[in-house]
Design a protein around this motif. Structure first.
Motif, short mmCIF file in Angstrom:
data_model
loop_
_atom_site.label_atom_id
_atom_site.label_comp_id
_atom_site.label_asym_id
_atom_site.label_seq_id
_atom_site.Cartn_x
_atom_site.Cartn_y
_atom_site.Cartn_z
N ASP A 83 -8.43 -4.90 1.47
CA ASP A 83 -7.05 -5.22 1.09
C ASP A 83 -6.97 -6.49 0.25
N SER A 90 3.52 0.32 5.89
CA SER A 90 3.88 1.74 5.90
C SER A 90 4.66 2.14 7.13
N ILE A 104 -1.09 -0.19 4.10
CA ILE A 104 -1.98 0.34 3.08
C ILE A 104 -2.73 -0.82 2.44
N TRP A 106 -5.28 -1.95 -0.64
CA TRP A 106 -5.63 -1.50 -2.00
C TRP A 106 -6.89 -2.19 -2.51
N LEU A 116 -7.82 3.46 -1.35
CA LEU A 116 -6.84 3.07 -0.34
C LEU A 116 -7.43 3.24 1.06
N SER A 117 -7.06 2.36 1.96
CA SER A 117 -7.47 2.44 3.36
C SER A 117 -6.29 2.04 4.24
N ILE A 118 -6.45 2.21 5.55
CA ILE A 118 -5.38 1.89 6.50
C ILE A 118 -5.77 0.66 7.29
N ASP A 140 -10.75 4.60 7.24
CA ASP A 140 -11.27 4.53 5.87
C ASP A 140 -11.89 5.87 5.54
N ASN A 149 -7.90 7.56 2.58
CA ASN A 149 -6.76 7.91 3.43
C ASN A 149 -5.82 6.72 3.48
N THR A 150 -4.52 7.01 3.68
CA THR A 150 -3.53 5.96 3.46
C THR A 150 -2.17 6.35 4.03
N TYR A 165 -0.92 10.88 8.36
CA TYR A 165 -1.40 10.04 7.27
C TYR A 165 -1.82 10.89 6.07
N ARG A 214 3.68 9.61 1.57
CA ARG A 214 3.95 8.98 2.86
C ARG A 214 5.01 9.72 3.69
#
Length: 309
Positions: A83, A90, A104, A106, A116-118, A140, A149-150, A165, A214
């Motif tokens: 990030d 989100s 999210i 970036w 993108l990851s969470i 991820d 995933n995001t 997601y 989303r």
């Protein structure tokens, strides 16, 4: 049918040395009585997204902003982390005396536009300040999900944690530019941190939806209801026919869903800030009235507005 109430937060009225454009992916967290706090992300002069919030009063079908913009409430991650180039809230979940903010993260890429990851940040002071749970993402890409995933939406129902997601399935060169396709998957967790992903696809592609954005999920009358964004993969930035719109689906178990586009009840305007795109909505109920806050043209460049029903 939803009744549109217009722009609620206009970026041009709040620009400063940190906020230069956009107010994307709004989420309204209930504080007490008629008081809510709307979290969103805005871009700085370098185009990097950071998280902010603004307080408001919700009553009798109206939302009134009552405070000033606060933030950023979380700074970019360390150089090279998931990030370090963008943070976009989100979904927020209140659990006992903590608030979990799923966001999210970036990263720019070389062969494609981004990865993108969470991520997860936690607040111990009712959503005023947040700290990262970890420097790495909680979800991820993996062997089963090789791209990204995001955009999680999370619910806790006293038994377990549920997450819907976005999962990317491919990148494709369109007009010499890489464009992603992604659909909506489902995962569960015992603690909201470690997630069991079994590849359950909730909403898949169809002729209208080549990318599904989303989701927003809630339960009413023992039915799971979902509002989501959908678009084409070609010309979605320039054509209103191909750009983001808001869709609707229902489910009995939260895993198997039926798309009901005809029941969405909200559509592009003839002109103005939401005449070319509508996306990233959050739907919530307060005192028997449903509210939808959402973004419009250019992924929320002008701000976010709302509708009621």
């Amino acid at each position: 049918m939803w009744k549109k109430k217009g722009l609620l937060f206009e970026v041009k009225n709040h620009t400063n040395d940190k906020i230069k454009s956009h107010a994307s992916i709004p989420f309204a967290l209930h504080l007490a009585d008629d008081l809510f706090r709307i979290y969103f992300s805005s871009r700085n002069v370098h185009g990097k997204s950071l998280p902010y919030y603004i307080d408001c009063k919700v009553n009798n079908g109206n939302i009134e902003l009552t405070g000033k913009v606060i933030g950023p409430i979380l700074e970019l991650g360390k150089l090279g982390s998931f990030d370090d180039s963008g943070i976009m809230p989100s979904c927020l979940v209140r659990k006992n005396d903590k608030i979990f903010m799923y966001y999210i993260g970036w990263n720019p890429q070389v062969t494609v536009s981004y990865r993108l990851s969470i991520g997860l940040a936690v607040s111990n002071d009712n959503g005023i300040t947040f700290s990262r749970y970890s420097e790495g993402p909680i979800c991820d890409r993996s062997m089963e999900e090789p791209y990204f995933n995001t955009a999680p939406y999370v619910l806790w129902d006293d038994k377990n944690w549920k997450m819907w997601y976005i999962s990317c399935t491919e990148w494709k060169m369109i007009d010499d530019y890489p464009e992603p396709s992604y659909h909506i998957k489902y995962a569960e967790s015992e603690d909201g941190i470690v997630w069991k992903r079994e590849g359950i696809v909730c909403l898949d592609y169809d002729e209208a939806a080549k990318a599904l954005g989303r989701p927003c999920v809630y339960q009413k009358n023992n039915i799971f209801k979902m509002f989501f964004s959908y678009r084409n993969t070609e010309k979605y930035r320039t054509s209103k026919n191909a750009g983001y719109k808001i869709g609707y689906a229902e489910s009995a178990d939260g895993k198997s869903w039926n798309k009901l586009y005809e029941h969405t009840g909200i559509f592009l305007s003839e002109c103005g800030w939401d005449s070319e795109m509508m996306e990233y909505c959050h739907v919530f109920e307060h005192k028997g009235i449903e509210y939808m806050i959402y973004n419009g043209n250019d992924f929320g460049k002008e701000g976010f507005g709302y509708a009621v029903r």
